[in-house]
Design a protein around this motif. Structure first.
Motif, short mmCIF file in Angstrom:
data_model
loop_
_atom_site.label_atom_id
_atom_site.label_comp_id
_atom_site.label_asym_id
_atom_site.label_seq_id
_atom_site.Cartn_x
_atom_site.Cartn_y
_atom_site.Cartn_z
N ARG A 52 40.92 -34.13 -2.97
CA ARG A 52 39.77 -33.27 -2.70
C ARG A 52 39.32 -32.55 -3.97
O ARG A 52 38.12 -32.47 -4.26
N VAL A 53 40.27 -32.02 -4.73
CA VAL A 53 39.92 -31.29 -5.96
C VAL A 53 39.14 -32.20 -6.91
O VAL A 53 38.10 -31.81 -7.44
N ALA A 54 39.63 -33.42 -7.11
CA ALA A 54 38.96 -34.35 -8.02
C ALA A 54 37.57 -34.72 -7.50
O ALA A 54 36.59 -34.74 -8.27
N LEU A 55 37.47 -34.97 -6.21
CA LEU A 55 36.19 -35.35 -5.62
C LEU A 55 35.17 -34.21 -5.70
O LEU A 55 34.01 -34.42 -6.05
N GLU A 56 35.61 -33.00 -5.41
CA GLU A 56 34.70 -31.86 -5.45
C GLU A 56 34.27 -31.53 -6.88
O GLU A 56 33.11 -31.20 -7.12
N ALA A 57 35.20 -31.63 -7.83
CA ALA A 57 34.85 -31.36 -9.23
C ALA A 57 33.80 -32.35 -9.71
O ALA A 57 32.81 -31.96 -10.35
N LEU A 58 33.99 -33.62 -9.39
CA LEU A 58 33.03 -34.64 -9.80
C LEU A 58 31.69 -34.44 -9.08
O LEU A 58 30.63 -34.55 -9.70
N SER A 109 25.23 -35.59 -4.83
CA SER A 109 25.67 -36.05 -6.15
C SER A 109 24.89 -37.27 -6.62
O SER A 109 24.81 -37.54 -7.82
N GLY A 110 24.35 -38.03 -5.68
CA GLY A 110 23.62 -39.24 -6.03
C GLY A 110 24.51 -40.45 -6.22
O GLY A 110 24.02 -41.56 -6.45
N ASN A 111 25.81 -40.27 -6.10
CA ASN A 111 26.76 -41.38 -6.24
C ASN A 111 27.07 -41.89 -4.84
O ASN A 111 27.63 -41.15 -4.02
N THR A 112 26.73 -43.14 -4.57
CA THR A 112 26.90 -43.68 -3.21
C THR A 112 28.36 -43.84 -2.80
O THR A 112 28.65 -43.92 -1.60
N TYR A 113 29.27 -43.84 -3.74
CA TYR A 113 30.68 -44.00 -3.40
C TYR A 113 31.35 -42.70 -2.99
O TYR A 113 32.30 -42.70 -2.21
N ASP A 160 29.75 -28.64 -16.77
CA ASP A 160 31.14 -28.25 -16.96
C ASP A 160 31.49 -27.04 -16.11
O ASP A 160 32.56 -26.98 -15.49
N ALA A 161 30.59 -26.06 -16.08
CA ALA A 161 30.82 -24.85 -15.27
C ALA A 161 30.83 -25.20 -13.78
O ALA A 161 31.67 -24.69 -13.02
N ALA A 162 29.92 -26.06 -13.36
CA ALA A 162 29.87 -26.47 -11.95
C ALA A 162 31.15 -27.20 -11.57
O ALA A 162 31.75 -26.92 -10.53
N SER A 163 31.57 -28.11 -12.42
CA SER A 163 32.80 -28.86 -12.15
C SER A 163 33.99 -27.92 -12.05
O SER A 163 34.81 -28.03 -11.12
N ALA A 164 34.09 -26.98 -12.99
CA ALA A 164 35.22 -26.04 -13.00
C ALA A 164 35.23 -25.15 -11.76
O ALA A 164 36.30 -24.92 -11.16
N LEU A 165 34.06 -24.66 -11.33
CA LEU A 165 34.01 -23.78 -10.17
C LEU A 165 34.34 -24.55 -8.88
O LEU A 165 35.09 -24.06 -8.04
N PHE A 166 33.79 -25.75 -8.74
CA PHE A 166 34.11 -26.55 -7.55
C PHE A 166 35.58 -26.94 -7.54
O PHE A 166 36.22 -26.95 -6.50
N GLU A 167 36.12 -27.26 -8.71
CA GLU A 167 37.55 -27.59 -8.80
C GLU A 167 38.41 -26.40 -8.40
O GLU A 167 39.34 -26.53 -7.62
N ALA A 168 38.09 -25.23 -8.93
CA ALA A 168 38.85 -24.02 -8.61
C ALA A 168 38.76 -23.69 -7.12
O ALA A 168 39.76 -23.32 -6.49
#
Length: 182
Positions: A52-58, A109-113, A160-168
């Motif tokens: 989940r952390v990896a998916l949300e950060a991405l 995200s626009g990524n279909t996967y 980078d900030a968005a990824s970090a906040l979603f990851e946290a």
């Protein structure tokens, strides 16, 4: 067959439902013994959290700076409804809104996967309470406000900030003095 009789339906829809629940990880099928409610180990819970952390950060990274106005409006409405669910003491409703929020960001995200990956882990997140933990004893209004912060960072144009906040947020770790919650 017992379940089909109890529900007064044929065996086919019960069999199909059990296959789907098994695919989603909520039911375990043991050949020649039957179907059983899935049980998750602490290690499986940790693995689901890592995914989940990896998916949300991405998702946060990819969505940053490209959030469509209608998606932003939908997410704002979800956050407002979260506050309403807190006022109504409707924790199950709050959890559904929490899932809706995160799913919408994944889709944006626009990524279909990524939505397909979310579909794989969502049942485990639900079963293990790794999102919207009902045992959280803090202020649920604050949790809804944290989602507003997640939404705001998507407009700031800093992936980078968005990824970090979603990851946290997904990891339940502290960021800028906030108290963690999934």
């Amino acid at each position: 067959s017992q379940l089909a009789r109890r529900l007064q339906v044929s065996q086919a829809p019960v069999r199909d439902a059990l296959k789907r629940l098994s695919h989603e990880g909520l039911v375990t099928h043991v050949r020649h013994q039957g179907n059983f409610v899935a049980q998750y180990s602490d290690e499986e819970g940790q693995q689901a959290k890592v995914a989940r952390v990896a998916l949300e950060a991405l998702s946060g990274r990819l969505t940053c700076g490209r959030l469509a106005p209608e998606t932003r409006s939908t997410l704002e409405k979800v956050i407002d409804e979260m506050h309403g669910a807190v006022d109504d003491q409707d924790l199950p409703g709050f959890r559904e809104l929490d899932f809706r929020f995160h799913r919408a960001v994944v889709e944006a995200s626009g990524n279909t996967y990524l939505p397909r990956m979310w579909d794989i882990i969502e049942p485990s997140l639900r079963a293990m309470h790794l999102l919207g933990d009902p045992e959280f004893s803090g202020d649920w209004h604050q949790v809804a406000d944290w989602h507003r912060g997640l939404l705001d960072v998507l407009d700031e144009g800093d992936p980078d900030a968005a990824s970090a906040l979603f990851e946290a947020h997904a990891a339940g770790t502290l960021l800028d003095g906030e108290t963690p919650v999934g």
